[in-house]
Scaffold this active site. Structure first.
Site, PDB file in Angstrom:
ATOM      1  N   SER A 119       0.814  -1.212   0.000  1.00 39.79           N
ATOM      2  CA  SER A 119       0.000   0.000   0.000  1.00 39.79           C
ATOM      3  C   SER A 119       0.846   1.260   0.000  1.00 39.79           C
ATOM      4  O   SER A 119       0.343   2.345  -0.281  1.00 39.79           O
ATOM      5  CB  SER A 119      -0.925   0.019   1.222  1.00 39.79           C
ATOM      6  OG  SER A 119      -0.159  -0.002   2.418  1.00 39.79           O
ATOM      7  N   HIS A 130      -1.957  -2.840  -6.125  1.00 41.21           N
ATOM      8  CA  HIS A 130      -2.468  -2.453  -4.812  1.00 41.21           C
ATOM      9  C   HIS A 130      -3.984  -2.561  -4.783  1.00 41.21           C
ATOM     10  O   HIS A 130      -4.701  -1.721  -5.322  1.00 41.21           O
ATOM     11  CB  HIS A 130      -2.022  -1.018  -4.484  1.00 41.21           C
ATOM     12  CG  HIS A 130      -2.555  -0.520  -3.178  1.00 41.21           C
ATOM     13  ND1 HIS A 130      -2.747   0.817  -2.919  1.00 41.21           N
ATOM     14  CD2 HIS A 130      -2.949  -1.176  -2.053  1.00 41.21           C
ATOM     15  CE1 HIS A 130      -3.233   0.961  -1.707  1.00 41.21           C
ATOM     16  NE2 HIS A 130      -3.353  -0.234  -1.164  1.00 41.21           N
ATOM     17  N   GLU A 179      -4.586   0.108  -7.835  1.00 36.91           N
ATOM     18  CA  GLU A 179      -3.477   0.940  -8.293  1.00 36.91           C
ATOM     19  C   GLU A 179      -2.426   0.019  -8.921  1.00 36.91           C
ATOM     20  O   GLU A 179      -1.889  -0.871  -8.256  1.00 36.91           O
ATOM     21  CB  GLU A 179      -2.854   1.708  -7.128  1.00 36.91           C
ATOM     22  CG  GLU A 179      -3.695   2.876  -6.656  1.00 36.91           C
ATOM     23  CD  GLU A 179      -3.023   3.644  -5.522  1.00 36.91           C
ATOM     24  OE1 GLU A 179      -3.098   4.885  -5.512  1.00 36.91           O
ATOM     25  OE2 GLU A 179      -2.419   2.996  -4.628  1.00 36.91           O
ATOM     26  N   ASN A 206      -3.327   6.774  -1.054  1.00 37.63           N
ATOM     27  CA  ASN A 206      -2.918   6.899   0.349  1.00 37.63           C
ATOM     28  C   ASN A 206      -2.118   8.164   0.597  1.00 37.63           C
ATOM     29  O   ASN A 206      -2.157   8.733   1.695  1.00 37.63           O
ATOM     30  CB  ASN A 206      -2.117   5.667   0.774  1.00 37.63           C
ATOM     31  CG  ASN A 206      -3.003   4.460   0.992  1.00 37.63           C
ATOM     32  OD1 ASN A 206      -4.223   4.592   1.117  1.00 37.63           O
ATOM     33  ND2 ASN A 206      -2.419   3.279   1.021  1.00 37.63           N
TER      34      ASN A 206
END
Length: 738
Positions: free
Chosen positions: A453, A474, A486, A524
């Protein structure tokens, strides 16, 4: 001597004339007197009812009327020339281009008029639905006297217009409840959901479900038989209580009022289309179809010109673009993935394995502990059981797909897999060691994907002989629900790896966004300042309820503090530390979140965080959290206003998105927006984070950030890119496209 005369060069022969494109739709009459109207747009993968097609359809209907009156055709069947689809709907680009409500109403009435001509044909009319049938395709079918569907798994029927901020405007809103009943029609009209052939038969949307392998022959037989059906035979008789309830004004009002409450609970009124559907039904049902169509067209005109519709169509286009754009060199093709492995059999690994098996790919789970393998199997099985309970799968199908999942503590079968997803603990030294070991067990053709992540893909690639084979993949938790993947390209990742992971994500039903390697990647990284600012707001006197309510009122599915609980306080702390190390003081974790990380609270998975949970469900704010965070319980109105809370939360996100765009994590503003919508639930009705920022204008965003920096310090330091856009008074989409 007279020189020879120069001869003019012989002109090349003219190019052969370009053959005219075949008419779409076409009409042919067979020996049984069946008129076959075939839609087959040679320039598209799917049939679309654009303006030229609709005008050609009008001409075909005139011809059918003439042939019917001459006795040359007895029944007409509307079908598709595509192998796996009927009609995908209207032309979205044409819808997006309408900005005047009057123009939208006119377009609606044009489509309605053509479909009325189908109803008026002095013939039996049959819609033969095989494959995808959506929007205008379903509305065309509703205008026919009879509908049949193939039993193919690819056959789905629906009216998804509300997902674009509009309503079915070519008669669908008016005709569907008249055919199947109000209560049966509402889920399709209000949510845009699709139904299977069996469900369509049960609700009376189709008259028969025919075997796909004999669809043409069986449809022809049905068409001939339909000549002898009594009037109204296409309508399935509904239960007596439903007929009584829906057949009187008071009953319809009660149904529509309950539906309105449900819509408001789900959308908070931010999406006008479902509410307008209910208005059309309230005013149109019980009266003539002609009156209902007029109400429908006026509502469509207003919706089609609305900002919400434009934003939702923008999101639709971003989604469609992500399916086609892999961000690799021309000509690079993905490798075929027939067998996979997942290393790490925790909740994430088990979820990935279940998703892979759900889509028909054999997958092996590998872990160092037999208990973890058992847990992974249990999690995968529970997801299949839930799919059966929700009627997404039949028990036999779920069992067959679960059999595609195998597992163990050894690397059995790894030599033949095409792709491995590493999903072990989020620690660099562990991931490097595992990937190095996996590379020795797989073939040279195998692609390696890491489900990190936030950790550097390139640093992991340094442990490999073939660094180009490693790509980030991800997934977001929970894997079976979150649509975003992702696809992370490291500096050494080759195009084949990116193309293969991108294609696999699509096959798994996900929305892939290709991003470059960097701390937190894209989603993130942008969420980091947002969640961190929530902690600073608590320190400034805001309550937990006030912070989360401000985000929900903006349109987020949950507030940032509730999101921290959902992600897990331990995982959030680790991600925050990673971003702080990468970006320095401007992302220094707020004292409240640091204090929270030192407690035993884990969030939802542990039953306590900012909220209390029972059985995994949120119950209430845990006021005891204030004491553990070294904060006094704030008094009502003591902290920042809702306006300031919203500004601090969402401008911090815009600012970080501008930094990520400026750093080249992605190349397009649209990539940011699609990733935030699919990965965090950023409200689609706003069109995306940067589209929202463009409505404010970057120049104004810069001024507001400078004001926040003056009051709160370096964490609101404006991104350099914002200054560049403000100097030229340009928007994100002006400069970086969609």
């Amino acid at each position: 001597m007279t020189p020879p005369r120069r001869r003019l060069p012989t002109p090349p022969p003219p190019p052969p004339p370009t053959p005219p494109a075949p008419r779409n739709p076409s009409l042919e009459i067979d020996e049984q007197g069946i008129g076959w109207v075939t839609f087959d747009d040679r320039g598209r993968k799917l049939n679309v009812l654009d303006e030229p097609t609709m005008r050609a359809l009008a001409e075909v209907l005139e011809e059918l009327d003439r042939l019917a009156k001459a006795g040359q055709v007895r029944v007409v069947v509307f079908r598709s020339g595509k192998p796996d689809s009927f009609i995908a709907g209207a032309d979205v680009d044409a819808i997006a281009g309408i900005s005047d409500p009057r123009e939208g109403e006119k377009a609606s009435r044009m489509g309605q008029a053509i479909f009325i001509e189908i109803e008026r044909l002095p013939l039996s009319t049959v819609a033969a639905i095989h494959g995808v049938c959506l929007g205008g395709g379903t509305e065309l079918a509703l205008a026919c006297r009879h509908r049949v569907a193939s039993d193919s798994a690819k056959t789905r029927i629906g009216l998804p217009e509300v997902q674009l901020g509009i309503l079915p405007a070519w008669g669908g809103t008016s005709r569907l409840p008249r055919l199947v009943g109000l209560q049966n029609a509402l889920p399709l009209l209000l949510t845009g959901s699709t139904v299977s052939p069996s469900h369509a038969l049960h609700m009376g949307l189709v008259s028969e479900v025919l075997p796909a392998e004999l669809f043409h022959q069986k449809t022809a037989a049905f068409a001939v038989d339909s000549l002898f059906f009594p009037k109204g035979a296409s309508r399935r008789k509904r239960p007596l209580l439903k007929r009584i309830l829906e057949g009187n004004p008071a009953g319809r009002r009660a149904i529509l009022s309950a539906a309105r409450r449900q819509v408001m609970s789900r959308t908070k009124g931010r999406y006008p289309a479902p509410l307008r559907v209910l208005d059309v039904l309230k005013r149109g049902l019980g009266g003539s179809l002609e009156k209902s169509l007029g109400v429908e067209a006026r509502a469509a005109g207003e919706l089609i010109a609305s900002e919400t519709s434009k934003n939702l169509i923008h999101v639709f286009r971003l989604n469609e673009g992500a399916k086609k754009r892999r961000d690799v060199a021309p000509g690079v093709e993905p490798r075929t993935v027939e067998r996979m492995a997942v290393v790490g059999a925790g909740v994430m690994g088990g979820g990935i394995a279940q998703l892979v098996a759900y889509h028909g790919i054999a997958v092996r789970m590998k872990d160092i502990r037999t208990e973890a393998i058992a847990s992974g199997f249990q999690h995968a099985r529970s997801l299949f059981d839930a799919a059966v309970e929700r009627k997404k799968l039949k028990p036999r199908e779920a069992h067959r797909r679960m059999e595609l999942v195998s597992g163990g503590v050894e690397y059995h079968g790894f030599a033949s897999v095409d792709l491995v997803v590493e999903a072990v603990v989020e620690r660099m030294e562990v991931k490097r060691a595992v990937l190095h070991e996996v590379e020795e067990k797989v073939g040279e053709h195998c692609i390696l994907a890491t489900n990190t992540s936030s950790l550097s893909v390139d640093e992991m690639a340094g442990a490999l002989r073939r660094p180009g084979s490693l790509c980030g993949m991800h997934f977001f938790n929970p894997v079976h629900r979150m649509p975003l993947v992702e696809v992370v390209r490291g500096p050494r990742t080759d195009d084949v790896a990116v193309a293969t992971v991108h294609a696999l994500a699509l096959r798994l039903g996900k929305v892939p966004v290709v991003v470059r390697d960097g701390p937190g990647f894209l989603v993130n990284r942008i969420l980091g300042p947002y969640m961190n600012e929530a902690g600073w707001l608590l320190a400034d006197g805001a309550t937990i309820e006030e912070v989360d309510e401000a985000a929900r009122e903006f349109g987020m599915p949950m507030g940032p503090l509730r999101l921290i609980d959902e992600v897990g306080i331990d995982i959030t702390r680790h991600a925050g530390e990673t971003l702080h190390q990468a970006f320095g003081e401007r992302l220094r974790p707020s004292p409240a979140l640091v204090a929270l990380g030192r407690t035993e609270r884990l969030g939802r998975k542990g039953g306590r965080g900012f909220y209390l949970y029972r059985g995994g469900k949120e119950k209430e704010v845990d006021d005891s959290a204030y004491a553990e965070l070294a904060l006094a319980i704030p008094g009502t109105g003591a902290g920042p206003s809702q306006k300031e809370i919203r500004a601090r939360l969402f401008l911090s996100m815009v600012n970080e998105a501008a930094r990520a765009l400026g750093d080249g994590i992605v190349d397009r503003a649209g990539d940011v927006d699609l990733a935030m919508i699919m990965g965090t639930g950023f409200p689609p009705f706003r069109g995306g984070l940067l589209r929202f920022a463009d409505t404010l204008r970057p120049k104004n965003v810069l001024e507001r950030l400078e004001g926040l920096r003056a009051r709160h310090g370096v964490r609101f330091e404006p991104a350099p890119l914002l200054g560049e856009l403000a100097d030229k008074d340009r928007t994100f989409y002006d400069a970086f496209g969609g």
